[in-house]
Design a protein around this motif. Structure first.
Motif, PDB file in Angstrom:
ATOM      1  N   SER A 195     -30.927 -97.531  26.570  1.00 55.26           N
ATOM      2  CA  SER A 195     -30.825 -98.227  25.295  1.00 55.26           C
ATOM      3  C   SER A 195     -29.457 -98.854  25.113  1.00 55.26           C
ATOM      4  CB  SER A 195     -31.074 -97.230  24.170  1.00 55.26           C
ATOM      5  OG  SER A 195     -30.182 -96.151  24.304  1.00 55.26           O
ATOM      6  N   TYR A 220     -39.611 -90.282  17.844  1.00 58.58           N
ATOM      7  CA  TYR A 220     -38.647 -91.003  18.687  1.00 58.58           C
ATOM      8  C   TYR A 220     -39.246 -92.386  18.882  1.00 58.58           C
ATOM      9  CZ  TYR A 220     -36.274 -86.661  20.072  1.00 58.58           C
ATOM     10  OH  TYR A 220     -35.573 -85.499  20.078  1.00 58.58           O
ATOM     11  N   PHE A 266     -36.981 -97.138  25.499  1.00 57.71           N
ATOM     12  CA  PHE A 266     -36.344 -95.831  25.283  1.00 57.71           C
ATOM     13  C   PHE A 266     -37.343 -94.751  25.692  1.00 57.71           C
ATOM     14  CE2 PHE A 266     -35.481 -92.437  21.938  1.00 57.71           C
ATOM     15  CZ  PHE A 266     -34.361 -91.925  22.596  1.00 57.71           C
ATOM     16  N   THR A 267     -36.841 -93.696  26.342  1.00 57.55           N
ATOM     17  CA  THR A 267     -37.749 -92.682  26.899  1.00 57.55           C
ATOM     18  C   THR A 267     -38.261 -91.663  25.883  1.00 57.55           C
ATOM     19  OG1 THR A 267     -35.772 -91.444  27.464  1.00 57.55           O
ATOM     20  CG2 THR A 267     -36.778 -92.751  29.241  1.00 57.55           C
ATOM     21  N   ALA A 304     -31.161 -86.633  21.963  1.00 64.81           N
ATOM     22  CA  ALA A 304     -30.791 -88.014  22.288  1.00 64.81           C
ATOM     23  C   ALA A 304     -29.397 -88.374  21.800  1.00 64.81           C
ATOM     24  CB  ALA A 304     -31.808 -89.040  21.785  1.00 64.81           C
ATOM     25  N   GLU A 305     -28.764 -87.461  21.070  1.00 63.39           N
ATOM     26  CA  GLU A 305     -27.409 -87.714  20.557  1.00 63.39           C
ATOM     27  C   GLU A 305     -26.767 -86.364  20.245  1.00 63.39           C
ATOM     28  OE1 GLU A 305     -27.948 -89.928  16.953  1.00 63.39           O
ATOM     29  OE2 GLU A 305     -29.033 -88.313  15.965  1.00 63.39           O
ATOM     30  N   PRO A 306     -25.442 -86.323  20.192  1.00 69.29           N
ATOM     31  CA  PRO A 306     -24.800 -85.046  19.862  1.00 69.29           C
ATOM     32  C   PRO A 306     -25.035 -84.691  18.399  1.00 69.29           C
ATOM     33  CG  PRO A 306     -23.185 -86.711  20.594  1.00 69.29           C
ATOM     34  CD  PRO A 306     -24.480 -87.406  20.430  1.00 69.29           C
ATOM     35  N   ASP A 329     -32.609 -77.941  20.047  1.00 68.82           N
ATOM     36  CA  ASP A 329     -31.921 -79.016  20.747  1.00 68.82           C
ATOM     37  C   ASP A 329     -32.677 -79.345  22.037  1.00 68.82           C
ATOM     38  OD1 ASP A 329     -29.980 -80.851  21.279  1.00 68.82           O
ATOM     39  OD2 ASP A 329     -28.337 -79.420  21.573  1.00 68.82           O
ATOM     40  N   ILE A 330     -32.803 -80.624  22.311  1.00 66.88           N
ATOM     41  CA  ILE A 330     -33.463 -81.063  23.547  1.00 66.88           C
ATOM     42  C   ILE A 330     -32.598 -82.136  24.172  1.00 66.88           C
ATOM     43  CG2 ILE A 330     -34.942 -82.753  22.311  1.00 66.88           C
ATOM     44  CD1 ILE A 330     -37.136 -82.051  24.399  1.00 66.88           C
ATOM     45  N   GLY A 352     -31.760 -84.890  27.594  1.00 69.92           N
ATOM     46  CA  GLY A 352     -32.280 -85.646  28.729  1.00 69.92           C
ATOM     47  C   GLY A 352     -31.578 -86.971  28.814  1.00 69.92           C
ATOM     48  N   LEU A 353     -31.774 -87.644  29.923  1.00 67.90           N
ATOM     49  CA  LEU A 353     -31.237 -88.992  30.066  1.00 67.90           C
ATOM     50  C   LEU A 353     -32.201 -89.781  30.921  1.00 67.90           C
ATOM     51  CD1 LEU A 353     -28.162 -88.850  32.482  1.00 67.90           C
ATOM     52  CD2 LEU A 353     -29.609 -86.909  32.007  1.00 67.90           C
ATOM     53  N   SER A 354     -32.291 -91.072  30.628  1.00 73.96           N
ATOM     54  CA  SER A 354     -33.298 -91.887  31.306  1.00 73.96           C
ATOM     55  C   SER A 354     -33.147 -91.836  32.821  1.00 73.96           C
ATOM     56  CB  SER A 354     -33.248 -93.349  30.869  1.00 73.96           C
ATOM     57  OG  SER A 354     -32.398 -93.567  29.809  1.00 73.96           O
ATOM     58  N   ASP A 361     -21.667 -86.483  30.666  1.00 68.30           N
ATOM     59  CA  ASP A 361     -21.753 -85.517  29.557  1.00 68.30           C
ATOM     60  C   ASP A 361     -20.990 -84.248  29.935  1.00 68.30           C
ATOM     61  OD1 ASP A 361     -23.460 -86.971  27.797  1.00 68.30           O
ATOM     62  OD2 ASP A 361     -25.136 -86.534  29.132  1.00 68.30           O
ATOM     63  N   ARG A 384     -18.183 -86.759  26.040  1.00 71.45           N
ATOM     64  CA  ARG A 384     -18.407 -87.501  27.275  1.00 71.45           C
ATOM     65  C   ARG A 384     -17.092 -87.800  27.964  1.00 71.45           C
ATOM     66  NH1 ARG A 384     -23.211 -89.814  28.417  1.00 71.45           N
ATOM     67  NH2 ARG A 384     -22.144 -91.507  29.464  1.00 71.45           N
ATOM     68  N   ILE A 431     -22.468 -92.733  20.939  1.00 74.30           N
ATOM     69  CA  ILE A 431     -23.891 -92.709  20.590  1.00 74.30           C
ATOM     70  C   ILE A 431     -23.965 -92.831  19.079  1.00 74.30           C
ATOM     71  CG2 ILE A 431     -26.078 -91.472  20.809  1.00 74.30           C
ATOM     72  CD1 ILE A 431     -25.001 -90.108  23.245  1.00 74.30           C
ATOM     73  N   ASN A 451     -27.082 -95.816  22.567  1.00 71.12           N
ATOM     74  CA  ASN A 451     -25.884 -95.766  23.407  1.00 71.12           C
ATOM     75  C   ASN A 451     -25.124 -97.085  23.268  1.00 71.12           C
ATOM     76  OD1 ASN A 451     -27.213 -93.506  24.209  1.00 71.12           O
ATOM     77  ND2 ASN A 451     -27.678 -94.204  26.265  1.00 71.12           N
TER      78      ASN A 451
HETATM   79  O1  DLL Z   1     -31.481 -90.058  24.973  1.00 68.23           O
HETATM   80  C1  DLL Z   1     -33.314 -89.217  26.306  1.00 68.23           C
HETATM   81  C2  DLL Z   1     -33.720 -88.315  25.186  1.00 68.23           C
HETATM   82  C3  DLL Z   1     -34.669 -88.746  24.265  1.00 68.23           C
HETATM   83  C4  DLL Z   1     -33.194 -87.034  25.089  1.00 68.23           C
HETATM   84  C5  DLL Z   1     -35.087 -87.904  23.234  1.00 68.23           C
HETATM   85  C6  DLL Z   1     -33.605 -86.159  24.066  1.00 68.23           C
HETATM   86  C7  DLL Z   1     -34.547 -86.604  23.148  1.00 68.23           C
HETATM   87  P1  DLL Z   1     -30.699 -92.058  27.073  1.00 68.23           P
HETATM   88  O2  DLL Z   1     -30.991 -93.075  26.034  1.00 68.23           O
HETATM   89  O3  DLL Z   1     -30.619 -92.489  28.501  1.00 68.23           O
HETATM   90  O4  DLL Z   1     -31.789 -90.927  27.062  1.00 68.23           O
HETATM   91  O5  DLL Z   1     -29.335 -91.344  26.650  1.00 68.23           O
HETATM   92  C8  DLL Z   1     -28.846 -90.268  27.391  1.00 68.23           C
HETATM   93  O6  DLL Z   1     -27.842 -89.289  25.417  1.00 68.23           O
HETATM   94  O7  DLL Z   1     -26.356 -88.792  28.639  1.00 68.23           O
HETATM   95  C9  DLL Z   1     -26.252 -87.831  26.382  1.00 68.23           C
HETATM   96  O8  DLL Z   1     -24.984 -88.439  26.288  1.00 68.23           O
HETATM   97  C10 DLL Z   1     -27.056 -88.153  25.122  1.00 68.23           C
HETATM   98  N1  DLL Z   1     -27.927 -87.020  24.757  1.00 68.23           N
HETATM   99  C11 DLL Z   1     -29.245 -86.850  25.012  1.00 68.23           C
HETATM  100  N2  DLL Z   1     -29.692 -85.691  24.481  1.00 68.23           N
HETATM  101  C12 DLL Z   1     -28.620 -85.085  23.887  1.00 68.23           C
HETATM  102  C13 DLL Z   1     -28.417 -83.866  23.176  1.00 68.23           C
HETATM  103  C14 DLL Z   1     -32.111 -90.102  26.027  1.00 68.23           C
HETATM  104  N3  DLL Z   1     -29.393 -83.021  22.943  1.00 68.23           N
HETATM  105  C15 DLL Z   1     -27.589 -89.726  26.764  1.00 68.23           C
HETATM  106  N4  DLL Z   1     -27.158 -83.605  22.743  1.00 68.23           N
HETATM  107  C16 DLL Z   1     -27.087 -88.481  27.461  1.00 68.23           C
HETATM  108  C17 DLL Z   1     -26.143 -84.455  22.962  1.00 68.23           C
HETATM  109  C18 DLL Z   1     -27.489 -85.938  24.080  1.00 68.23           C
HETATM  110  N5  DLL Z   1     -26.274 -85.622  23.621  1.00 68.23           N
END
Ligand code: DLL
Length: 442
Positions: free
Chosen positions: A92, A134, A139-140, A212-214, A233-234, A236-238, A302, A326, A332, A337
């Motif tokens: 994103s 979401y 975006f994933t 997806a964010e802190p 908390d969950i 992931g990254l694409s 991260d 980071r 974020i 992002n």
């Molecule tokens: O944010 C995937 C996602 C979607 C995760 C929904 C959780 C829920 P990207 O857009 O590629 O993918 O951004 C990835 O987001 O490297 C972290 O910096 C940040 N991030 C993701 N989850 C967390 C979290 C999705 N739980 C980037 N806490 C990552 C803090 C997070 N940062």
């Protein structure tokens, strides 16, 4: 205690190690053969596929970075022909060369399995109504959790983000029991609930997976109170997969990594040496089952710690503690992002002379705000107020559309921004998210 895949989730460490080692050796042979950039990197590092026999050989391998993906944009790092790819997503918020990731049908199936595991680890089952807020699209977040909820056999509600009042109505009318959304979106729904005189008692929510964010422990408490659920908390990254690379369990003490698919490491970002368990550092992941885009030692940027202690939920899968920040300058903002360089490019694209600016990020009532302060130039003062406002609005549109997230543009008087003696300080992040996690404690 319920598990989605008990054997894997509670496997003894030596069994996990054996499984990871077997899969790693196989994957390295495959990428060496099929992915030209990997072959080149490994040849340069003097590593042969047969040198990689177990997880302990991992540190012989070169790292992969976002730059590698950019250099091989869009499909150059893929390990399968495009006829095997059934889906692509993209990171994103980036302009120009965004990061494109791909999945085979089996990759999608494994991703759904990881997302189903995440939902079960927060207490979900096929009897739940999983409300996915979401965003759906490149975006994933949306599609990732959607497939997981369906795999679990739950009633899946593909609400996507936005249309907030409608979201609340759906919570109430459709019986949503588990929600999936960014923590900042949860906060904005709570604010709307207050405005509309709704309370958590109007809903049947029991859990939510927020990521997806802190976000902070304070936000966790507010979300739990506001929506009347347990907030998990969950992460992931694409590049690695999307949501569910790791997710908290009901103990709420760190996110269990799907280690049968991804080997996590924590490294010192300067020396690139692995750090001991419990020490925060930069996370890197190696995909050991991914077919389309198996990234090896991918540096996430991260900062987090890994803990291998026994978890009270019974899972043996390693936990990563909440990311503390980071190692690069990526921000974020409301889940999107944003790199400061994108703001600069949009700014200069609109007015090549707008070189004095400051990006101010804050969190007001738990909402991220992004303001770009631009110094006016002496020649603008001759213009009338309307012209100045047109300039401001034009600048705002240029930045908004480059980022995909709304900014506030403020024109400030000439020479008000501090002049730097060295590297210009362009970003002021006042959110203090880092402090909350100092020492990696939850
Ligand atoms: O944010 C995937 C996602 C979607 C995760 C929904 C959780 C829920 P990207 O857009 O590629 O993918 O951004 C990835 O987001 O490297 C972290 O910096 C940040 N991030 C993701 N989850 C967390 C979290 C999705 N739980 C980037 N806490 C990552 C803090 C997070 N940062």
């Amino acid at each position: 205690m319920d598990y989605y895949m008990r054997e894997i989730e509670t496997a003894p460490r030596h069994e996990l190690d054996a499984l990871q080692s077997f899969r790693l050796a196989q994957k390295i042979r495959e990428v060496y053969e099929k992915v030209a950039p990997y072959r080149a990197k490994m040849d340069e590092a003097g590593v042969k596929p047969e040198d990689i026999k177990s997880v302990s050989d991992l540190n012989k391998l070169p790292f992969t970075t976002k730059q590698d993906l950019r250099d091989n944009y869009p499909y150059g790092m893929f390990a399968v022909p495009m006829s095997e790819v059934v889906r692509i997503h993209a990171s994103s918020g980036t302009t120009g060369k965004q990061t494109v990731v791909g999945y085979t049908a089996r990759d999608i199936d494994i991703w759904a399995e990881c997302a189903a595991r995440a939902l079960v680890s927060v207490g979900g089952s096929k009897h739940d109504y999983v409300h996915v807020s979401y965003g759906y699209g490149l975006f994933t977040g949306g599609l990732g959790m959607h497939y997981g909820a369906e795999k679990l056999g739950a009633v899946t509600i593909p609400a996507s983000a936005g249309n907030s009042l409608r979201q609340l109505e759906m919570f109430r009318d459709f019986g949503s029991s588990i929600v999936c959304m960014t923590p900042s979106y949860a906060m904005s729904l709570i604010e709307l609930m207050r405005e509309k005189g709704l309370s958590e008692a109007d809903f049947n929510l029991k859990a939510g997976v927020f990521g997806a964010e802190p976000w902070t422990e304070e936000m966790r408490r507010e979300i739990e109170r506001g929506l009347g659920l347990k907030a998990y908390d969950i992460y992931g990254l694409s590049e690695i997969m999307g949501p569910s690379v790791s997710c908290e369990c009901t103990a709420q003490k760190g996110m269990h990594v799907c280690e049968d698919h991804f080997i996590p490491e924590v490294i010192d970002p300067d020396t690139l040496e692995p750090l001991p368990s419990g020490t925060p550092g930069e996370l890197a992941f190696t995909c050991i089952t991914k077919e389309a885009l198996p990234l090896i030692r991918y540096r996430t940027r991260d900062v987090a710690a890994l803990v291998y202690d026994k978890c009270e939920c019974g899972r043996t899968l390693v936990r990563m503690l909440k990311p503390q920040g980071r190692t690069d300058d990526m921000l974020i903002i409301k889940g999107v992002n944003v790199f400061p360089s994108q703001i600069e490019a949009a700014l200069l694209g609109f007015d090549g002379n707008a070189t004095n600016y400051l990006i101010v990020v804050d969190r007001v009532n738990n909402f991220d705000t992004l303001e770009v302060q631009i110094e006016m130039r002496a020649d603008m003062f001759g213009d009338n107020v309307r012209q100045v406002e047109e300039y401001r609005a034009g600048m705002k549109t240029a930045i908004d559309s480059a980022l995909g997230v709304g900014v506030n543009v403020k024109l400030i008087e000439p020479k008000t921004l501090a002049r730097s003696m060295g590297k210009a300080v362009r970003v002021m992040d006042n959110r203090k998210l880092k402090n909350t996690f100092e020492g990696g404690k939850q």
